[in-house]
Design an enzyme around this catalytic site. Sequence first.
Site, PDB file in Angstrom:
ATOM      1  N   ARG A  90       0.824  -1.216   0.000  1.00 27.58           N
ATOM      2  CA  ARG A  90       0.000   0.000   0.000  1.00 27.58           C
ATOM      3  C   ARG A  90       0.856   1.264   0.000  1.00 27.58           C
ATOM      4  NH1 ARG A  90      -3.544  -0.288   5.015  1.00 27.58           N
ATOM      5  NH2 ARG A  90      -1.637  -1.295   5.671  1.00 27.58           N
TER       6      ARG A  90
ATOM      7  N   ASN B  66      -6.249  -2.371   2.297  1.00 27.97           N
ATOM      8  CA  ASN B  66      -6.195  -3.824   2.433  1.00 27.97           C
ATOM      9  C   ASN B  66      -7.616  -4.354   2.477  1.00 27.97           C
ATOM     10  OD1 ASN B  66      -3.427  -4.088   2.532  1.00 27.97           O
ATOM     11  ND2 ASN B  66      -3.316  -4.089   4.753  1.00 27.97           N
TER      12      ASN B  66
END
Length: 95
Positions: free
Chosen positions: A22, A40
Site C-alpha cells: 500500500r 487492504n
Amino acid sequence: MQAEPITRHLRIEGRVQGVFYRASLIDEARRLGLAGWVRNRRDGSVEAVVQGEPAAVQTLIDWAHQGPPRAQVSAVQVSAAPGQAFSVFERRDTA
C-alpha cells in the site's frame, strides 16, 4: 491536448499485505500525479481506485503487477470504476 481522465478499480492478489504494498502504491500513484485510494481487504488482497491521465493510470497498473520488492503478485484484476472525482491519493481503512 491532455487526455480525459479515467478511473480504474484494481484488485491485487498474492503476497501483498505486510510487504509495504500500500505505501509503495501510494508513493507511485502520487509520483504519477494520480488521485484515488488504496486499502487492504480482509481476504488478504489489496484494493485500489486510481484516477488520472490514461497513460499514467496504465503505468500504475503495470507497476501493480510487480509491486514493491517483497511482494509476490499473483493476479491484478482491473475494471472501469464510476466517475467520482478524487483530488488526492490516500490510504483507506481495511474493508
